[in-house]
Motif scaffolding. Sequence first.
Motif, PDB file in Angstrom:
ATOM      1  N   UNK A 128      17.805 -14.175  -8.177  1.00 48.87           N
ATOM      2  CA  UNK A 128      18.775 -13.491  -9.043  1.00 48.87           C
ATOM      3  C   UNK A 128      18.964 -14.202 -10.378  1.00 48.87           C
ATOM      4  N   UNK A 129      18.780 -15.502 -10.369  1.00 48.43           N
ATOM      5  CA  UNK A 129      18.919 -16.242 -11.619  1.00 48.43           C
ATOM      6  C   UNK A 129      17.665 -16.257 -12.468  1.00 48.43           C
ATOM      7  N   UNK A 130      16.614 -15.590 -12.012  1.00 46.47           N
ATOM      8  CA  UNK A 130      15.321 -15.645 -12.703  1.00 46.47           C
ATOM      9  C   UNK A 130      15.006 -14.384 -13.505  1.00 46.47           C
ATOM     10  N   UNK A 131      15.588 -13.257 -13.113  1.00 47.45           N
ATOM     11  CA  UNK A 131      15.163 -11.982 -13.703  1.00 47.45           C
ATOM     12  C   UNK A 131      15.377 -11.925 -15.214  1.00 47.45           C
ATOM     13  N   UNK A 132      16.512 -12.439 -15.682  1.00 50.50           N
ATOM     14  CA  UNK A 132      16.822 -12.331 -17.112  1.00 50.50           C
ATOM     15  C   UNK A 132      15.744 -12.990 -17.964  1.00 50.50           C
ATOM     16  N   UNK A 133      15.270 -14.162 -17.545  1.00 48.73           N
ATOM     17  CA  UNK A 133      14.279 -14.854 -18.354  1.00 48.73           C
ATOM     18  C   UNK A 133      12.898 -14.209 -18.239  1.00 48.73           C
ATOM     19  N   UNK A 134      12.548 -13.719 -17.062  1.00 52.32           N
ATOM     20  CA  UNK A 134      11.245 -13.073 -16.906  1.00 52.32           C
ATOM     21  C   UNK A 134      11.162 -11.745 -17.667  1.00 52.32           C
ATOM     22  N   UNK A 135      12.277 -11.022 -17.738  1.00 56.50           N
ATOM     23  CA  UNK A 135      12.268  -9.689 -18.344  1.00 56.50           C
ATOM     24  C   UNK A 135      12.804  -9.692 -19.772  1.00 56.50           C
ATOM     25  N   UNK A 136      13.039 -10.860 -20.314  1.00 55.35           N
ATOM     26  CA  UNK A 136      13.562 -10.969 -21.670  1.00 55.35           C
ATOM     27  C   UNK A 136      12.636 -10.293 -22.673  1.00 55.35           C
ATOM     28  N   UNK A 137      13.237  -9.558 -23.603  1.00 56.84           N
ATOM     29  CA  UNK A 137      12.456  -8.903 -24.649  1.00 56.84           C
ATOM     30  C   UNK A 137      12.220  -7.429 -24.404  1.00 56.84           C
ATOM     31  N   UNK A 138      12.491  -6.961 -23.185  1.00 55.84           N
ATOM     32  CA  UNK A 138      12.352  -5.530 -22.909  1.00 55.84           C
ATOM     33  C   UNK A 138      13.622  -4.822 -23.360  1.00 55.84           C
ATOM     34  N   UNK A 139      13.499  -3.772 -24.160  1.00 60.50           N
ATOM     35  CA  UNK A 139      14.699  -3.085 -24.666  1.00 60.50           C
ATOM     36  C   UNK A 139      15.451  -2.377 -23.541  1.00 60.50           C
ATOM     37  N   UNK A 140      16.773  -2.425 -23.627  1.00 61.05           N
ATOM     38  CA  UNK A 140      17.628  -1.710 -22.675  1.00 61.05           C
ATOM     39  C   UNK A 140      17.340  -2.099 -21.221  1.00 61.05           C
ATOM     40  N   UNK A 141      17.069  -3.367 -21.009  1.00 63.70           N
ATOM     41  CA  UNK A 141      16.721  -3.839 -19.668  1.00 63.70           C
ATOM     42  C   UNK A 141      17.958  -4.241 -18.865  1.00 63.70           C
TER      43      UNK A 141
END
Length: 345
Positions: A284-297
């Motif tokens: 749960x603490x990993x998703x933000x960094x892996x998906x960073x840069x995708x619009x409206x994520x």
Amino acid sequence: MIKIGNITLPEFPLLLAPMEDVSDPPFRTLCKENGADLMYTEFISSEGLIRNAMKCRQKLDIFEEERPVGIQIFGGDEDSMAMAAGIVDVTNPDLLDINYGCPVKKVACKGAGAGVLKDIDLMVRLTTACVKATNLPVTVKTRLGWDDDSKNIEEVAERLQDVGIKALAIHGRTRSQMYKGQADWSLIAKVKNNPRIHIPIFGNGDIDSPQKALEYKNRYGVDGIMIGRAAIGHPWIFREIKHYVQTGELLPPPTVAERVYVCKEHMRRAIAWQGLKVGVNEMRGRYASYLKGLPNIKEFRSRLLLLNSPEEVEAVLDEILVKYEGFEMERAPITLIDYHERCPL
């Protein structure tokens, strides 16, 4: 080639920094697959280790696919450090690393981590105790000094080499700086260029792009670079740097499909290592960094945080893959996130 004891690394190796709550076996393996040459565990308290604390013992877990890997310990008592080194020796890593750099209060203000920078004689005694207690190559990770008035890294490097360490990684900040301001690599270069120093010297601090990695390689002449915060959510940084150093060309940023794949793979490995519940929660603490840069994520991230099964997680990740099919990620410098409460050393 770079030698650390009996370990052979390629010319100008890239090292994954030991980051608390980040550098666990699943993440280390992903970084290894993307070009990292040497891994380090999260740092482990010597006191916790000799008292058989469960969390400390779990940090000793290493796997063949991530080798070479070093186990990092910290502490401020000679006997405890020697005993911890002996325990580490039995687990058969490739090397033992000592943390003299963690700046957080709960470590440094108890006379461990960067707190040892206040007493070089103690640092030498602690290091000597570890060297004598293990058959493994012993390395050290530290900082320039405690503050601007005590940048003693040149003396530290000579004295630690004299008592037997096989490599030294230097973060280009003082303890007082924490992770603020710009890392100063000029003193790292002075250590490397010291004719008395014959062990490998690795630089650490602010490397957030292939361009900067090559620039610092050429400007400061270090034997290799340790990557910390820039690898969080971006294990591809290692392959990007290697490709740029070798060719002068930038690789395209990882695709959405690559990001989704790494999320899935990280989760699967976390579950295999820690079990279903802990593995899913840890992600749960990993998703933000892996998906960073995708619009409206944000909506997808919020949903992922509430899921309790790998099947549900993979279903949402598949939705992301479909929604962003064909989306081209923009290349941008990797942001060095605020990491003051952890210790990537």
